[in-house]
Design a protein around this motif. Sequence first.
Motif, PDB file in Angstrom:
ATOM      1  N   TRP A  50       0.851  -1.123   0.011  1.00 29.06           N
ATOM      2  CA  TRP A  50      -0.015  -0.044   0.044  1.00 29.06           C
ATOM      3  C   TRP A  50       0.971   1.426  -0.066  1.00 29.06           C
ATOM      4  O   TRP A  50       0.494   2.261  -0.503  1.00 29.06           O
ATOM      5  N   LEU A  51       1.888   1.272   0.677  1.00 23.05           N
ATOM      6  CA  LEU A  51       2.894   2.332   0.676  1.00 23.05           C
ATOM      7  C   LEU A  51       3.636   2.720  -0.596  1.00 23.05           C
ATOM      8  O   LEU A  51       3.920   3.811  -1.125  1.00 23.05           O
ATOM      9  N   ARG A  52       4.059   1.435  -1.169  1.00 25.54           N
ATOM     10  CA  ARG A  52       4.732   1.599  -2.586  1.00 25.54           C
ATOM     11  C   ARG A  52       3.792   2.184  -3.683  1.00 25.54           C
ATOM     12  O   ARG A  52       4.131   2.894  -4.354  1.00 25.54           O
ATOM     13  N   GLU A  53       2.443   1.452  -3.360  1.00 23.64           N
ATOM     14  CA  GLU A  53       1.542   2.196  -4.633  1.00 23.64           C
ATOM     15  C   GLU A  53       1.375   3.459  -4.324  1.00 23.64           C
ATOM     16  O   GLU A  53       0.919   4.375  -5.225  1.00 23.64           O
ATOM     17  N   LEU A  54       1.149   4.012  -3.000  1.00 26.35           N
ATOM     18  CA  LEU A  54       0.855   5.463  -2.673  1.00 26.35           C
ATOM     19  C   LEU A  54       1.885   6.387  -3.360  1.00 26.35           C
ATOM     20  O   LEU A  54       1.671   7.503  -3.480  1.00 26.35           O
ATOM     21  N   ARG A  55       3.249   5.917  -2.976  1.00 25.52           N
ATOM     22  CA  ARG A  55       4.170   6.601  -3.439  1.00 25.52           C
ATOM     23  C   ARG A  55       4.381   6.938  -4.927  1.00 25.52           C
ATOM     24  O   ARG A  55       4.922   7.920  -5.406  1.00 25.52           O
ATOM     25  N   SER A  56       4.186   5.454  -5.350  1.00 23.21           N
ATOM     26  CA  SER A  56       4.365   5.616  -7.063  1.00 23.21           C
ATOM     27  C   SER A  56       3.153   6.409  -7.730  1.00 23.21           C
ATOM     28  O   SER A  56       3.351   6.985  -8.656  1.00 23.21           O
ATOM     29  N   SER A  57       1.643   6.081  -7.311  1.00 29.04           N
ATOM     30  CA  SER A  57       0.763   6.691  -8.203  1.00 29.04           C
ATOM     31  C   SER A  57      -0.078   7.792  -7.289  1.00 29.04           C
ATOM     32  O   SER A  57      -0.832   8.535  -7.852  1.00 29.04           O
ATOM     33  N   GLY A  58      -0.115   7.926  -6.155  1.00 28.31           N
ATOM     34  CA  GLY A  58      -0.666   8.722  -5.412  1.00 28.31           C
ATOM     35  C   GLY A  58      -1.873   8.496  -4.912  1.00 28.31           C
ATOM     36  O   GLY A  58      -2.629   7.291  -4.820  1.00 28.31           O
ATOM     37  N   PRO A  59      -2.920   9.420  -4.444  1.00 28.23           N
ATOM     38  CA  PRO A  59      -2.921  10.844  -4.326  1.00 28.23           C
ATOM     39  C   PRO A  59      -1.683  11.344  -3.649  1.00 28.23           C
ATOM     40  O   PRO A  59      -1.321  10.793  -2.543  1.00 28.23           O
ATOM     41  N   HIS A  60      -0.966  12.470  -3.976  1.00 34.33           N
ATOM     42  CA  HIS A  60       0.432  12.796  -3.358  1.00 34.33           C
ATOM     43  C   HIS A  60      -0.074  14.390  -2.302  1.00 34.33           C
ATOM     44  O   HIS A  60      -0.885  15.105  -3.124  1.00 34.33           O
ATOM     45  N   PRO A  61       0.368  14.422  -1.557  1.00 35.68           N
ATOM     46  CA  PRO A  61       0.422  15.665  -0.550  1.00 35.68           C
ATOM     47  C   PRO A  61       0.834  16.780  -1.356  1.00 35.68           C
ATOM     48  O   PRO A  61       1.693  16.584  -2.182  1.00 35.68           O
ATOM     49  N   ARG A  62       0.455  18.152  -1.108  1.00 32.32           N
ATOM     50  CA  ARG A  62       1.042  19.135  -1.589  1.00 32.32           C
ATOM     51  C   ARG A  62       2.615  19.122  -1.612  1.00 32.32           C
ATOM     52  O   ARG A  62       3.139  19.706  -2.819  1.00 32.32           O
ATOM     53  N   PRO A  63       3.373  18.939  -0.645  1.00 31.23           N
ATOM     54  CA  PRO A  63       4.703  19.057  -0.743  1.00 31.23           C
ATOM     55  C   PRO A  63       5.355  18.179  -1.868  1.00 31.23           C
ATOM     56  O   PRO A  63       6.347  18.538  -2.472  1.00 31.23           O
TER      57      PRO A  63
END
Length: 126
Positions: A50-63
């Motif tokens: 889940w963390l790898r997926e979030l880092r690669s495709s998002g959604p991403h925080p503003r920073p």
Amino acid sequence: MAPQKTGQTMKPATAAKKLGVLLDATPAEFRDGVVSRDELNALQAGPPEWLRELRSSGPHPRPVVADRLGVSISGLARAGIDEPLTTEQIAALKEEQPDWLRRERLVRAEADREAARLKAAQSGAK
């Protein structure tokens, strides 16, 4: 006898920020508890799917969005971008090269040059 040392913990929002992910996109078990320093280190060393997926495709925080676009967070705000973006949306903006993106990249580049100049001047004064 010395008191037993307890491990340092943090709120899920703090841990998500340190991991560079959007808290609302994390699994419920991550959002609903506390995260120990050891757990954070384990997530950083061996990120679960889940963390790898979030880092690669998002959604991403503003920073993260700002960094990937090469602009400041303030530049995103000036452009009216106030919601998280996916990697696909970021790629589309890079491809389109809207006027605001080109302008904000120039602003950031100038700010970076000025910061480097000040740092060099400061280190030369020592």
